[in-house]
Design an enzyme around this catalytic site. Structure first.
Site, mmCIF file in Angstrom:
data_model
loop_
_atom_site.group_PDB
_atom_site.id
_atom_site.type_symbol
_atom_site.label_atom_id
_atom_site.label_comp_id
_atom_site.label_asym_id
_atom_site.label_seq_id
_atom_site.Cartn_x
_atom_site.Cartn_y
_atom_site.Cartn_z
ATOM 1 N N HIS A 188 0.830 -1.215 0.000
ATOM 2 C CA HIS A 188 0.000 0.000 0.000
ATOM 3 C C HIS A 188 0.863 1.263 0.000
ATOM 4 C CE1 HIS A 188 -3.413 -2.663 1.247
ATOM 5 N NE2 HIS A 188 -2.428 -3.258 1.907
ATOM 6 N N SER B 220 15.384 21.016 -15.945
ATOM 7 C CA SER B 220 14.201 21.821 -16.240
ATOM 8 C C SER B 220 14.646 23.092 -16.935
ATOM 9 C CB SER B 220 13.479 22.158 -14.935
ATOM 10 O OG SER B 220 12.715 23.337 -15.073
ATOM 11 N N LYS C 22 16.484 21.315 -10.822
ATOM 12 C CA LYS C 22 15.803 20.053 -11.115
ATOM 13 C C LYS C 22 16.700 19.014 -11.800
ATOM 14 C CE LYS C 22 12.145 18.907 -10.520
ATOM 15 N NZ LYS C 22 10.866 19.184 -11.176
ATOM 16 N N GLU D 232 10.326 7.837 -16.640
ATOM 17 C CA GLU D 232 8.965 8.303 -16.954
ATOM 18 C C GLU D 232 8.580 7.932 -18.387
ATOM 19 O OE1 GLU D 232 8.440 12.260 -14.251
ATOM 20 O OE2 GLU D 232 9.901 12.352 -15.851
#
Ligand code: ARG
Length: 469
Positions: free
Chosen positions: A160, A287, A293, A300
């Site tokens: 979970h 970024s 970043k 992804e």
């Protein structure tokens, strides 16, 4: 002989050529040109068979073989002029061959593009499955290397997405190894099902000519382990079904699903909140606005592409579902999803391997996360069970201790005896129950098959190394 033909290969009964729009719709050479090596291989075997059964002469066979080699060389050099009006790879190659030798006009004897394309695709699938198996084995090797290089690192395992119980990070990696290992087995089984030769099925009902299907199958390597030819058993099935395509896309989408779950784990691990791993600069991006970043783009994109792989499977299932037997032109659309599944799967396998090979474990952050004593609450319940307490009572009692520790802001193993006495009647004052709050003990007690104990993990790594050797 017909004098004027609107289309070189099937134009006999037509007086007008297809509309430009029809040609645009109907061409597949823009994507099936990549079948050229398989098409030439199939045609060479077919020509050899035609000669073997005396439908063409040895001279004609040799001229066809030489011509096909020449055509393929031109294709491979990038100089071949593909023509959309010739529809597909098959007709482009046949026409180029016929320009080189008149014997080319005999090549399509006892053959249809329906069994031709089915054969091309089976040759393609055997090749493609081999490439995917290789890609999987490379990734499996990288996962095992990582597991071995970080064999001491312990992290919380999650259910979970909440901290559950401690595991060796290597055990987590081995879970992925099992998944990709099954993917590998799926492709090995797929290879066997692909290994049947459809050539000789013709358009739908074979041929009246005295062809030798076994000869062609053997020439193309469609043979069993004893070298016995394997030819498909039903001509209608052979040109109509696309279950191999679907199976291939399905196995790729399962790999994609596994890749996506790994990617998600590692994305979480690389966030500041977890901080278990640092990703390499080479597989991350920055970024354009936020200078600080470092984004896990490779992972992804893998996660994103898994949707595309499942989409390819859906395209095929829906396309085939309502088709009457046998061949229908809809089936021309079977190739782009399959090619895309192969290309994206190979790419993603390599990218995950590359990303993980460059990743570094943050041992401190892992140690901090795993120092949470509540990860061993179950071990305390087991301790009570060993003292004869029924598990349900033990579970309840430890639950009460957890609640008390939380309320008093005290780590569970540092609760004073008086407080423990108050909520739990199973623990005697002289019980050395605090001993369970030791990660090493916790792992050492999990040495049964499949468990995360260090000896087990080592054994599993060795077993996988052997499979892959
Ligand atoms: N390009 C076609 C395909 O991939 C080849 C088979 C054509 N057959 C036909 N009956 N028009 O499906």
């Amino acid at each position: 002989m017909a004098k004027k033909q609107s289309q070189a290969t099937w134009g006999g009964r037509f007086s007008e050529k297809p509309a430009a729009l029809m040609q645009r719709l109907g061409e597949s050479v823009s994507f099936d040109a990549r079948l050229a090596p398989y098409d030439v291989q199939g045609s060479k075997a077919h020509a050899a068979m035609l000669c073997h059964v005396k439908l063409i002469t040895a001279k004609e066979r040799d001229a066809i073989h030489k011509g096909l080699d020449q055509v393929l060389a031109t294709i491979e050099s990038g100089k071949f002029k593909w023509k959309g009006e010739l529809e597909d790879v098959h007709m482009n190659i046949e026409q180029a061959l016929t320009k080189i030798t008149p014997a080319g006009a005999k090549l399509h004897t006892a053959r249809s593009r329906n069994d031709q394309v089915a054969t091309d695709m089976r040759l393609f699938f055997k090749d493609a499955a081999g490439q995917i198996i290789h890609g999987l084995e490379t990734l499996l090797g990288a996962l095992l290397d990582f597991a071995e290089a970080n064999s001491e690192t312990v992290i919380p395992g999650f259910t979970h997405l909440q901290r559950a119980q401690p595991v060796l990070m290597a055990h987590h990696f081995l879970a992925w190894v099992e998944m990709f290992g099954r993917d590998r087995e799926r492709f090995i089984a797929f290879l066997d099902r692909a290994n049947w030769c459809p050539l000789g099925s013709g358009a739908i009902a074979g041929s009246t000519l005295p062809i030798d299907r076994e000869f062609t199958a053997t020439a193309l390597g469609f043979v069993d382990q004893k070298g016995k030819p394997r030819v498909t058993a039903n001509s209608m099935d052979a040109v109509a079904d696309r279950d191999l395509f679907i199976e291939f896309a399905c196995a790729c989408s399962l790999i994609g699903t596994h890749l996506s779950r790994v990617a998600e784990d590692v994305i979480l691990w690389s966030s500041a909140e977890f901080n278990f791993v640092r990703l390499p600069d080479t597989f991350t991006t920055g970024s354009s606005l936020m200078p600080q970043k470092k984004n896990p783009d490779s992972l992804e994109l893998i996660r994103g592409k898994s949707g595309r792989l499942t989409g390819n499977l859906m395209s095929l299932l829906v396309m085939v579902k309502g088709l009457p037997l046998t061949y229908n032109r809809d089936l021309q659309e079977d190739k782009p999803p399959v090619f895309d599944s192969l290309d994206q799967t190979l790419l993603c396998l390599d990218v995950l391997g590359g990303t993980l090979s460059g990743a570094a474990v943050n041992a401190e952050a892992c140690a901090k996360a795993v120092s949470d004593p509540l990860l061993l609450a179950t071990d305390l319940a087991d301790y009570l069970v060993e003292k004869g307490v029924p598990f349900r009572d033990a579970h309840h009692c430890v639950g009460a201790l957890v609640a008390l520790a939380e309320k008093n802001h005290v780590p569970i193993h540092l609760l004073p005896d008086e407080d423990v006495d108050e909520v739990c009647c199973c623990l005697a004052p002289d019980d050395n129950w605090q001993e369970v709050f030791d990660i090493k003990r916790a792992l050492a007690r999990r040495e049964n098959t499949g468990m995360p104990g260090p000896k087990q993990v080592k054994k599993q790594i060795a077993a996988w190394r052997k499979v892959l050797s």
